[in-house]
Design a protein around this motif. Sequence first.
Motif, PDB file in Angstrom:
ATOM      1  N   LEU A  40      40.441 -79.140  71.738  1.00  0.00           N
ATOM      2  CA  LEU A  40      41.677 -79.305  71.508  1.00  0.00           C
ATOM      3  C   LEU A  40      43.077 -78.821  71.926  1.00  0.00           C
ATOM      4  O   LEU A  40      42.773 -78.189  71.664  1.00  0.00           O
ATOM      5  N   ALA A  42      46.967 -78.517  71.984  1.00  0.00           N
ATOM      6  CA  ALA A  42      48.409 -78.952  71.378  1.00  0.00           C
ATOM      7  C   ALA A  42      49.392 -78.338  72.064  1.00  0.00           C
ATOM      8  O   ALA A  42      49.406 -76.665  71.446  1.00  0.00           O
ATOM      9  N   GLY A  43      50.460 -78.555  73.394  1.00  0.00           N
ATOM     10  CA  GLY A  43      50.415 -77.942  73.830  1.00  0.00           C
ATOM     11  C   GLY A  43      50.585 -76.903  74.213  1.00  0.00           C
ATOM     12  O   GLY A  43      49.409 -77.735  75.371  1.00  0.00           O
ATOM     13  N   PHE A  56      42.840 -73.105  64.652  1.00  0.00           N
ATOM     14  CA  PHE A  56      44.239 -74.015  64.989  1.00  0.00           C
ATOM     15  C   PHE A  56      44.318 -74.668  63.727  1.00  0.00           C
ATOM     16  O   PHE A  56      45.572 -74.205  63.100  1.00  0.00           O
ATOM     17  N   TYR A  57      43.487 -75.594  63.339  1.00  0.00           N
ATOM     18  CA  TYR A  57      44.277 -76.182  61.779  1.00  0.00           C
ATOM     19  C   TYR A  57      44.711 -75.105  60.393  1.00  0.00           C
ATOM     20  O   TYR A  57      45.352 -75.099  59.478  1.00  0.00           O
ATOM     21  N   LEU A  60      48.521 -73.836  61.447  1.00  0.00           N
ATOM     22  CA  LEU A  60      48.582 -75.089  61.374  1.00  0.00           C
ATOM     23  C   LEU A  60      49.058 -75.561  59.377  1.00  0.00           C
ATOM     24  O   LEU A  60      49.809 -75.676  59.159  1.00  0.00           O
ATOM     25  N   SER A  94      48.650 -89.709  70.540  1.00  0.00           N
ATOM     26  CA  SER A  94      47.889 -89.065  70.382  1.00  0.00           C
ATOM     27  C   SER A  94      46.451 -89.574  70.551  1.00  0.00           C
ATOM     28  O   SER A  94      46.323 -91.239  70.963  1.00  0.00           O
ATOM     29  N   GLU A  96      42.231 -89.533  72.688  1.00  0.00           N
ATOM     30  CA  GLU A  96      40.985 -88.814  72.196  1.00  0.00           C
ATOM     31  C   GLU A  96      39.993 -89.299  72.897  1.00  0.00           C
ATOM     32  O   GLU A  96      40.084 -90.295  72.879  1.00  0.00           O
ATOM     33  N   ASP A 111      40.822 -83.913  72.106  1.00  0.00           N
ATOM     34  CA  ASP A 111      41.306 -84.238  71.095  1.00  0.00           C
ATOM     35  C   ASP A 111      43.225 -83.936  71.866  1.00  0.00           C
ATOM     36  O   ASP A 111      42.701 -82.094  71.900  1.00  0.00           O
ATOM     37  N   GLN A 112      44.160 -84.976  72.496  1.00  0.00           N
ATOM     38  CA  GLN A 112      44.901 -84.304  73.200  1.00  0.00           C
ATOM     39  C   GLN A 112      45.974 -84.389  72.224  1.00  0.00           C
ATOM     40  O   GLN A 112      46.051 -85.468  72.269  1.00  0.00           O
ATOM     41  N   LEU A 113      46.260 -83.771  71.143  1.00  0.00           N
ATOM     42  CA  LEU A 113      47.881 -83.857  70.490  1.00  0.00           C
ATOM     43  C   LEU A 113      49.195 -83.894  71.651  1.00  0.00           C
ATOM     44  O   LEU A 113      49.684 -83.351  72.160  1.00  0.00           O
ATOM     45  N   LYS A 114      49.922 -84.564  71.048  1.00  0.00           N
ATOM     46  CA  LYS A 114      51.589 -84.546  70.743  1.00  0.00           C
ATOM     47  C   LYS A 114      51.585 -84.961  72.901  1.00  0.00           C
ATOM     48  O   LYS A 114      52.438 -83.800  72.948  1.00  0.00           O
TER      49      LYS A 114
END
Length: 121
Positions: A40, A42-43, A56-57, A60, A94, A96, A111-114
């Motif tokens: 995953l 995220a930034g 991470f979650y 978050l 997002s 994935e 998973d590539q967020l944002k």
Amino acid sequence: MQQAGSGAGAPEELAALFNQRANAGDVEGLVALYEPDAVLAAGDVVATGHAEIRRFYTDLLARRSEFPAATVLPPVRKGDLALTFATLPNGALSVEVARCGPEGRWLWVIDQLKVRLPKPA
């Protein structure tokens, strides 16, 4: 809270499951949407495997309690792999990679967020 390991019946269902579990504060349910060695990003954060994704979650969800639904775009599928996309309410994307396991359930592998799209010149 969701049962860990449930996955999704189709790759396009993963985003809705994410939204439901995030809004319920269900860290274990979120982790269950990923393969054990998933990545995953995220930034600046890259979390690999369930333990790092769980951290991470946990962080978050401790900072944020509301997750508006994303607009899910149709996945691109090839056999047991799918590329999934969702447009987030803030305009980010997002992206994935999901895989269907032998039990017929879909889980995210990458998973590539944002992803922020560049503004037109």
